[in-house]
Scaffold this active site. Sequence first.
Site, short mmCIF file in Angstrom:
data_model
loop_
_atom_site.label_atom_id
_atom_site.label_comp_id
_atom_site.label_asym_id
_atom_site.label_seq_id
_atom_site.Cartn_x
_atom_site.Cartn_y
_atom_site.Cartn_z
N PRO A 1 -0.54 36.53 22.65
CA PRO A 1 0.07 37.84 22.36
C PRO A 1 -0.86 38.98 22.73
O PRO A 1 -2.08 38.86 22.57
CB PRO A 1 0.34 37.78 20.86
CG PRO A 1 -0.47 36.65 20.33
CD PRO A 1 -0.73 35.71 21.45
N ASP B 1 -15.51 42.28 25.47
CA ASP B 1 -15.24 40.88 25.10
C ASP B 1 -15.29 39.92 26.29
O ASP B 1 -15.20 38.71 26.11
CB ASP B 1 -13.84 40.75 24.48
CG ASP B 1 -13.83 41.13 23.00
OD1 ASP B 1 -14.92 41.32 22.43
OD2 ASP B 1 -12.72 41.22 22.44
N GLY C 1 -6.35 39.67 27.40
CA GLY C 1 -6.66 40.42 28.62
C GLY C 1 -8.09 40.17 29.08
O GLY C 1 -8.36 40.03 30.28
N LYS D 1 -9.23 33.75 22.06
CA LYS D 1 -10.37 33.60 21.14
C LYS D 1 -9.97 34.06 19.76
O LYS D 1 -9.02 34.85 19.59
CB LYS D 1 -11.59 34.39 21.61
CG LYS D 1 -11.41 35.90 21.77
CD LYS D 1 -11.64 36.74 20.52
CE LYS D 1 -11.52 38.24 20.79
NZ LYS D 1 -11.37 39.10 19.62
O1 C5P Z 1 -15.08 47.53 25.69
P1 C5P Z 1 -13.62 47.66 25.54
O2 C5P Z 1 -12.99 48.51 26.61
O3 C5P Z 1 -12.93 46.35 25.40
O4 C5P Z 1 -13.35 48.42 24.16
C1 C5P Z 1 -12.10 48.98 23.82
C2 C5P Z 1 -12.32 50.09 22.78
O5 C5P Z 1 -12.73 49.53 21.55
C3 C5P Z 1 -13.40 51.08 23.16
O6 C5P Z 1 -12.87 52.16 23.88
C4 C5P Z 1 -13.93 51.54 21.81
O7 C5P Z 1 -13.08 52.55 21.29
C5 C5P Z 1 -13.73 50.32 20.92
N1 C5P Z 1 -14.96 49.52 20.73
C6 C5P Z 1 -15.95 49.97 19.90
N2 C5P Z 1 -17.06 49.21 19.68
C7 C5P Z 1 -17.20 48.01 20.27
C8 C5P Z 1 -16.20 47.51 21.13
C9 C5P Z 1 -15.07 48.29 21.33
O8 C5P Z 1 -15.84 51.07 19.34
N3 C5P Z 1 -18.29 47.28 20.04
#
Ligand code: C5P
Length: 302
Positions: free
Chosen positions: A97, A139, A105, A8
């Site tokens: 990548p 995501d 992922g 994406k």
């Molecule tokens: O939800 P996910 O595990 O993919 O998010 C990875 C990291 O990105 C989270 O641990 C957080 O630090 C940050 N994040 C965030 N705000 C979001 C999405 C992700 O701070 N809306």
Amino acid sequence: MRVLAPAKINLHLRVGAAKDDGYHPLLSWMCIVGLYDELTFARNELQEHRLRCDDPTLPMDASNLILKAVAAVSETIRPGEGHHVGGLDISLSKNIPAAAGMGGGSSDAARTLLALNRLWRLDRSYGELLDLAAGVGSDVPFFLNAPSAICTGRGEIVSGAGKPAIGWALLILPDIRLLTAEVYRQFDAMNLGNDRALHNPPNWRVWTGYSAMELLPLLRNDLEKPAFLLNSGLGAVRDRIESRLRRPVRMSGSGSSLFTLFDDEPSTIAAAEQIKRECGIRAVPAALAPFFFDGLSEKSQD
Ligand code: C5P
């Protein structure tokens, strides 16, 4: 079973101030692009799952989002439910990548949810799969709503959007890895959180009708400032490519991938060749928001 997991890009990404749980409220227009990982699933006689990947740098332990998705589905299975539920050999051929803000992922995890639902004949509803997806990562739900969607909340609240009139993206993929959590930490340290943009969304229907040169100057990514501070080389690459191509270049997600947009395929291919030749950076022409078919249609899971 062989499935395709698309990448994406975030065409537009506005980020608000962190909430109490540390996550940031978002407003993002996301589209898939025609760059795919390939996944195969085969039953084994063991009671365990084995994951193989052609990229040795990726973690293959429980932190891998594919295995998180397998665990999330497995936890919902009641005794006697499903068909041939058991160990799987999963192999991942990586083209997207890693740590590049292209959701590789997350997309792999979303395809895994759909594949297991089919392979184990679990008959989970689309809504149930969305809930599981949100538990795996912010995501992941988007990839159940491809090819084009507006994402809010921490990214997990997804509403389908029109397919953009613009047909092509040029993906610019510098050899730089950025960790999402670190980019958000830098965003906080720079005190950039501002919820105003979240409450004033653009008219998405108008935006989907724009040509590349109409839309590009309107696009923003609030994570560019912290990402370019963490890696000044990335900001320099962006500036250089903008001046070579004479058009705006944006970052996707938390970086490091960059992109620009074109209305037609020949211009995209020509620009990719130019970037490879003049800057020595990987540049991939990709269809924007393509419909693709691998036998796992999301909507048929309804
Ligand atoms: O939800 P996910 O595990 O993919 O998010 C990875 C990291 O990105 C989270 O641990 C957080 O630090 C940050 N994040 C965030 N705000 C979001 C999405 C992700 O701070 N809306």
